[in-house]
Design a protein around this motif. Structure first.
Motif, PDB file in Angstrom:
ATOM      1  N   UNK A  57       0.633  -1.275  -0.049  1.00  0.00           N
ATOM      2  CA  UNK A  57       0.040  -0.036   0.030  1.00  0.00           C
ATOM      3  C   UNK A  57       0.755   1.075  -0.470  1.00  0.00           C
ATOM      4  N   UNK A  58       1.711   1.190   0.893  1.00  0.00           N
ATOM      5  CA  UNK A  58       2.466   1.891   1.060  1.00  0.00           C
ATOM      6  C   UNK A  58       3.934   2.016  -0.278  1.00  0.00           C
ATOM      7  N   UNK A  59       3.821   1.471  -1.152  1.00  0.00           N
ATOM      8  CA  UNK A  59       4.343   1.605  -2.706  1.00  0.00           C
ATOM      9  C   UNK A  59       3.969   2.510  -3.142  1.00  0.00           C
ATOM     10  N   UNK A  60       2.678   1.681  -3.513  1.00  0.00           N
ATOM     11  CA  UNK A  60       1.726   2.089  -4.457  1.00  0.00           C
ATOM     12  C   UNK A  60       1.535   4.291  -4.272  1.00  0.00           C
ATOM     13  N   UNK A  61       1.615   3.657  -2.719  1.00  0.00           N
ATOM     14  CA  UNK A  61       1.500   5.509  -2.462  1.00  0.00           C
ATOM     15  C   UNK A  61       2.089   6.416  -3.060  1.00  0.00           C
ATOM     16  N   UNK A  62       3.599   5.767  -3.338  1.00  0.00           N
ATOM     17  CA  UNK A  62       4.450   6.890  -4.006  1.00  0.00           C
ATOM     18  C   UNK A  62       5.410   6.717  -2.438  1.00  0.00           C
ATOM     19  N   UNK A  73       1.138   7.482  15.002  1.00  0.00           N
ATOM     20  CA  UNK A  73       0.074   6.222  15.120  1.00  0.00           C
ATOM     21  C   UNK A  73       0.456   6.707  16.884  1.00  0.00           C
ATOM     22  N   UNK A  74      -0.920   6.565  17.532  1.00  0.00           N
ATOM     23  CA  UNK A  74      -0.753   6.190  19.296  1.00  0.00           C
ATOM     24  C   UNK A  74      -0.448   5.000  19.914  1.00  0.00           C
ATOM     25  N   UNK A  75      -2.086   4.805  19.719  1.00  0.00           N
ATOM     26  CA  UNK A  75      -2.368   3.370  20.624  1.00  0.00           C
ATOM     27  C   UNK A  75      -1.262   2.259  20.753  1.00  0.00           C
ATOM     28  N   UNK A  76      -1.513   1.838  18.890  1.00  0.00           N
ATOM     29  CA  UNK A  76      -1.185   0.444  18.545  1.00  0.00           C
ATOM     30  C   UNK A  76       0.126   0.486  18.032  1.00  0.00           C
ATOM     31  N   UNK A  77       1.340  -0.247  19.328  1.00  0.00           N
ATOM     32  CA  UNK A  77       3.034   0.174  19.298  1.00  0.00           C
ATOM     33  C   UNK A  77       3.108  -1.076  17.549  1.00  0.00           C
ATOM     34  N   UNK A  78       2.245  -2.195  17.623  1.00  0.00           N
ATOM     35  CA  UNK A  78       2.839  -2.784  16.608  1.00  0.00           C
ATOM     36  C   UNK A  78       2.601  -2.775  14.933  1.00  0.00           C
ATOM     37  N   UNK A  79       1.173  -1.718  15.583  1.00  0.00           N
ATOM     38  CA  UNK A  79       1.091  -0.823  13.399  1.00  0.00           C
ATOM     39  C   UNK A  79       2.155  -0.318  13.954  1.00  0.00           C
ATOM     40  N   UNK A  80       2.651   0.353  14.836  1.00  0.00           N
ATOM     41  CA  UNK A  80       3.840   1.525  14.528  1.00  0.00           C
ATOM     42  C   UNK A  80       4.677   0.735  13.979  1.00  0.00           C
ATOM     43  N   UNK A  81       5.592  -0.431  14.399  1.00  0.00           N
ATOM     44  CA  UNK A  81       6.473  -0.626  14.742  1.00  0.00           C
ATOM     45  C   UNK A  81       6.952  -1.650  12.983  1.00  0.00           C
ATOM     46  N   UNK A  82       5.300  -2.031  12.842  1.00  0.00           N
ATOM     47  CA  UNK A  82       5.324  -2.097  11.525  1.00  0.00           C
ATOM     48  C   UNK A  82       5.374  -1.328   9.964  1.00  0.00           C
ATOM     49  N   UNK A  83       5.110   0.405  10.399  1.00  0.00           N
ATOM     50  CA  UNK A  83       5.410   0.435   9.630  1.00  0.00           C
ATOM     51  C   UNK A  83       6.411   1.343   9.529  1.00  0.00           C
ATOM     52  N   UNK A  89      11.874  -0.089   4.646  1.00  0.00           N
ATOM     53  CA  UNK A  89      11.908  -1.003   3.033  1.00  0.00           C
ATOM     54  C   UNK A  89      12.051  -0.942   2.406  1.00  0.00           C
ATOM     55  N   UNK A  90      11.591   0.414   1.913  1.00  0.00           N
ATOM     56  CA  UNK A  90      11.178   1.468   0.608  1.00  0.00           C
ATOM     57  C   UNK A  90      12.012   2.242   1.103  1.00  0.00           C
ATOM     58  N   UNK A  91      13.148   2.457   1.911  1.00  0.00           N
ATOM     59  CA  UNK A  91      14.709   3.063   2.102  1.00  0.00           C
ATOM     60  C   UNK A  91      14.102   4.466   1.794  1.00  0.00           C
ATOM     61  N   UNK A  92      13.291   4.857   3.003  1.00  0.00           N
ATOM     62  CA  UNK A  92      13.109   6.232   2.946  1.00  0.00           C
ATOM     63  C   UNK A  92      13.868   7.068   4.331  1.00  0.00           C
ATOM     64  N   UNK A  93      14.426   8.241   3.171  1.00  0.00           N
ATOM     65  CA  UNK A  93      15.627   8.843   3.627  1.00  0.00           C
ATOM     66  C   UNK A  93      15.775   8.994   5.613  1.00  0.00           C
ATOM     67  N   UNK A 110      16.698   0.391  18.191  1.00  0.00           N
ATOM     68  CA  UNK A 110      17.234  -1.299  17.766  1.00  0.00           C
ATOM     69  C   UNK A 110      16.788  -0.950  15.858  1.00  0.00           C
ATOM     70  N   UNK A 111      15.795  -0.817  16.000  1.00  0.00           N
ATOM     71  CA  UNK A 111      15.372  -0.718  14.194  1.00  0.00           C
ATOM     72  C   UNK A 111      16.259   0.857  13.605  1.00  0.00           C
ATOM     73  N   UNK A 112      17.279   1.778  14.305  1.00  0.00           N
ATOM     74  CA  UNK A 112      17.507   2.463  13.557  1.00  0.00           C
ATOM     75  C   UNK A 112      16.735   3.846  13.151  1.00  0.00           C
TER      76      UNK A 112
END
Length: 217
Positions: A57-62, A73-83, A89-93, A110-112
């Motif tokens: 989805x993120x890739x399609x949104x360019x 993202x507020x409360x959903x820590x899992x969603x935050x980490x996945x984002x 992975x998309x090499x955002x600067x 740890x995710x940098x």
């Protein structure tokens, strides 16, 4: 002008998205809640109902064209980490992320993640500082305990010699400038006197600034 992506359009995310827009940037706003999208849809470049935990989805949104992405993202820590993983992975600067807990912060480190944000904690500190030092209207933390502070001169100090004040209360504090209406003074002479509503900008260590603050109370 740059492109920025803001994921999570609650109060914090909306504030960032709208301010970036005011500064002339293109903003892609993403949220799963329609109401949040509707609140900014006509005020930012693109507002999209989408699941940012899906890399496709993120890739399609360019979003990979973004100079930076802010995960608000507020409360959903899992969603935050996945984002964050998807954005990496998309090499955002640059990836900036709002952290909810200490463990969340640790994982993001740890995710940098380049910048981890604690808006509630930072605001709490600012409120405490304002209550403790009401004469300080703004401050900026530097490294090693140094701060730059903006001080509004009240009537009590009208006519007071600035260099004398600094010698008495403010060892090792650097005067950066004094603003008086539209005038800015960078070179402070020995006979310079303060006036009500002057703005004084100084830099120094916290404990020295605390000593100086006693003269303003």
């Amino acid at each position: 002008m740059a492109i920025f992506t803001v994921i999570g359009l609650g109060c914090f995310g909306q504030t960032i998205a709208l301010e970036l827009t005011k500064l002339g940037h293109d903003v892609i706003g993403i949220d799963t809640v329609q109401r949040n999208i509707e609140q900014v849809a006509d005020r930012i470049t693109h507002a999209v109902i989408a699941d940012a935990t899906d890399e496709k989805v993120l890739d399609e949104l360019n979003v990979k064209k973004s100079a930076a992405a802010i995960v608000a993202i507020g409360e959903d820590i899992e969603a935050s980490i996945l984002c964050v993983l998807n954005l990496k992975n998309l090499n955002i600067a640059q990836v900036w992320v709002k952290a909810k807990t200490k463990s969340h912060h640790t994982i993001l480190s740890h995710l940098g993640v380049e910048k981890i944000l604690h808006p509630e904690e930072d605001m709490g500190i600012r409120i405490a500082q304002t209550l403790s030092y009401p004469m300080v209207s703004r401050y900026m933390a530097l490294d090693s305990g140094h701060f730059i502070v903006k001080v509004l001169i009240h009537e009590k100090l009208h006519g007071v010699n600035l260099q004398g004040l600094m010698q008495k209360y403010a060892e090792n504090i650097q005067i950066l400038l004094v603003q008086r209406d539209t005038q800015i003074f960078y070179q402070i002479s020995d006979d310079f006197t303060l006036a009500k509503d002057d703005i004084l900008i100084v830099e120094g260590l916290q404990h020295n600034l605390q000593k100086l603050s006693s003269s303003f109370q």
